[in-house]
Design a protein around this motif. Structure first.
Motif, short mmCIF file in Angstrom:
data_model
loop_
_atom_site.label_atom_id
_atom_site.label_comp_id
_atom_site.label_asym_id
_atom_site.label_seq_id
_atom_site.Cartn_x
_atom_site.Cartn_y
_atom_site.Cartn_z
N PRO A 53 0.83 -1.21 0.00
CA PRO A 53 0.00 0.00 0.00
C PRO A 53 0.87 1.26 0.00
CG PRO A 53 -0.04 -1.08 2.14
CD PRO A 53 0.72 -1.98 1.23
N MET A 54 0.54 2.21 -0.88
CA MET A 54 1.31 3.46 -1.00
C MET A 54 0.64 4.60 -0.24
SD MET A 54 4.10 4.12 -2.80
CE MET A 54 3.83 5.73 -3.53
N ALA A 55 -0.61 4.36 0.16
CA ALA A 55 -1.40 5.45 0.73
C ALA A 55 -0.67 6.12 1.89
CB ALA A 55 -2.73 4.90 1.20
N HIS A 56 -0.74 7.41 1.93
CA HIS A 56 -0.20 8.24 3.01
C HIS A 56 1.33 8.28 3.06
CE1 HIS A 56 -4.33 8.25 4.03
NE2 HIS A 56 -4.33 7.00 4.47
N ARG A 57 2.01 7.69 2.07
CA ARG A 57 3.48 7.80 2.08
C ARG A 57 3.85 9.05 1.30
NH1 ARG A 57 6.57 2.52 0.33
NH2 ARG A 57 8.35 3.74 1.04
N PRO A 58 4.43 10.06 1.96
CA PRO A 58 4.81 11.26 1.23
C PRO A 58 5.94 10.96 0.23
CG PRO A 58 5.56 11.38 3.51
CD PRO A 58 4.74 10.14 3.39
N ILE A 59 5.92 11.69 -0.88
CA ILE A 59 6.93 11.49 -1.93
C ILE A 59 7.81 12.73 -2.03
CG2 ILE A 59 7.29 11.02 -4.39
CD1 ILE A 59 4.47 9.77 -4.44
N ALA A 60 9.12 12.51 -1.94
CA ALA A 60 10.08 13.61 -2.11
C ALA A 60 10.92 13.33 -3.35
CB ALA A 60 10.99 13.70 -0.90
N VAL A 61 11.13 14.36 -4.16
CA VAL A 61 12.12 14.25 -5.23
C VAL A 61 13.35 15.03 -4.76
CG1 VAL A 61 12.73 14.96 -7.58
CG2 VAL A 61 10.61 13.72 -7.15
N ILE A 62 14.48 14.32 -4.70
CA ILE A 62 15.73 14.91 -4.21
C ILE A 62 16.63 15.17 -5.41
CG2 ILE A 62 17.71 14.58 -2.68
CD1 ILE A 62 15.94 12.38 -1.29
N ASP A 63 17.03 16.42 -5.52
CA ASP A 63 17.82 16.83 -6.68
C ASP A 63 19.24 17.15 -6.25
OD1 ASP A 63 18.46 17.87 -9.25
OD2 ASP A 63 18.06 19.90 -8.51
N ARG A 104 12.14 6.84 7.31
CA ARG A 104 10.97 7.48 7.93
C ARG A 104 9.68 7.17 7.17
NH1 ARG A 104 15.42 10.38 9.13
NH2 ARG A 104 15.46 11.55 11.09
N GLY A 105 9.75 6.23 6.23
CA GLY A 105 8.54 5.79 5.52
C GLY A 105 8.23 6.60 4.27
N TRP A 106 9.13 7.50 3.88
CA TRP A 106 8.90 8.29 2.68
C TRP A 106 9.27 7.51 1.42
CZ3 TRP A 106 8.68 14.08 2.18
CH2 TRP A 106 8.31 14.69 3.38
N VAL A 107 8.73 7.97 0.29
CA VAL A 107 9.22 7.53 -1.00
C VAL A 107 10.16 8.65 -1.45
CG1 VAL A 107 8.60 7.07 -3.40
CG2 VAL A 107 7.10 6.30 -1.55
N ALA A 108 11.41 8.32 -1.73
CA ALA A 108 12.39 9.36 -2.09
C ALA A 108 13.03 9.00 -3.44
CB ALA A 108 13.45 9.49 -1.01
N ILE A 109 12.88 9.92 -4.40
CA ILE A 109 13.35 9.66 -5.77
C ILE A 109 14.45 10.67 -6.11
CG2 ILE A 109 12.62 9.69 -8.21
CD1 ILE A 109 9.75 8.96 -7.03
N LEU A 110 15.54 10.18 -6.68
CA LEU A 110 16.66 11.05 -7.04
C LEU A 110 16.57 11.47 -8.51
CD1 LEU A 110 19.60 8.99 -5.45
CD2 LEU A 110 18.38 10.91 -4.43
#
Ligand SMILES: [Zn+2]
Length: 238
Positions: A53-63, A104-110
């Motif tokens: 389940p992806m619900a409620h997982r904040p998504i950050a794009v890290i540049d 911390r449970g985030w989705v983090a994309i580079l």
């Protein structure tokens, strides 16, 4: 003495024994088939993509700033001082931040995972839009022709990004004991084109010898990543 001839079995007894033997074999065959199907089912189940389940997982794009191939065929390494390249240091920081956010449970994309990124500046924020990112964080190191300036500045553009910029500025200057240069509005392409809260962190001056020494230390970069991740979590939880 002549041996007694064995009494001949009646045909019905022979058929009965054959039936018993056949039943034994078919039972064994059925068991074998069941074991095989169970094994096959387990194999298929273990190779089927699992969903979470992806619900409620904040998504950050890290540049990680820089790392673009310039039109003249050169690689943008950012500021270079004392043999240290901004592009390398912020790449390491970005990977650490990604791990700290994932813990911390985030989705983090580079936007970059190596020396070179295929994305243009506006392509980096387009990626953030495409994945439905809740926040865009660009990581840079500052630089000046003079060795004197030092400290941390967080830039933002759209007013909705100001609270996050202010929180990051406070936490980074307090926790890492960096000079607080204050938040600033900066017309950087990644901040102008972002359609979600977006900040650009200038963590310190690579042109300042003391700060360059700190920035070159992996322990310091790990601390900085933790402070940024904790501040993002604090901002998100509000
Ligand atoms: Zn930079």
């Amino acid at each position: 003495m002549q041996p007694m001839p064995k009494p001949r079995q009646s045909p019905s007894k022979v058929r009965a024994r054959q039936r018993v033997r056949w039943r034994k074999w078919s039972l064994l065959l059925a068991l074998l088939m069941a074991a095989l199907s169970l094994g096959l089912w387990r194999f298929i189940a273990s190779h089927r993509p699992q969903t979470l389940p992806m619900a409620h997982r904040p998504i950050a794009v890290i540049d990680a700033g820089h790392g673009a191939i310039l039109t003249d065929g050169l690689l943008d390494a950012g500021a270079v001082w004392f043999g240290l390249r901004e592009a390398d240091l912020v790449m390491d920081l970005a990977r650490r931040l990604q791990a700290a956010l994932e813990r911390r449970g985030w989705v983090a994309i580079l936007t970059r995972d190596g020396e070179v990124t295929p994305f243009s500046l506006s392509g980096r924020t387009a990626l953030a839009r495409q994945v439905g990112a809740n926040v865009f964080v660009s990581l840079h190191l500052n630089s000046s022709p003079s060795p004197k300036p030092h400290g941390v500045s967080v830039f933002y553009w759209h007013p909705e990004s100001e609270p996050l910029a202010a929180l990051l500025q406070r936490r980074l200057s307090q926790r890492l004991k960096l000079r607080d240069r204050g938040i600033q509005r900066g017309a950087f392409v990644v901040l102008l084109t972002a359609t979600m809260p977006a900040v650009l962190v200038e963590l310190g001056f690579l042109s300042n010898p003391q700060e360059a020494r700190r920035l070159s230390d992996p322990v310091f970069r790990a601390q900085a990543a933790e402070v940024i991740a904790a501040a993002l979590q604090e901002w998100w939880a509000k």
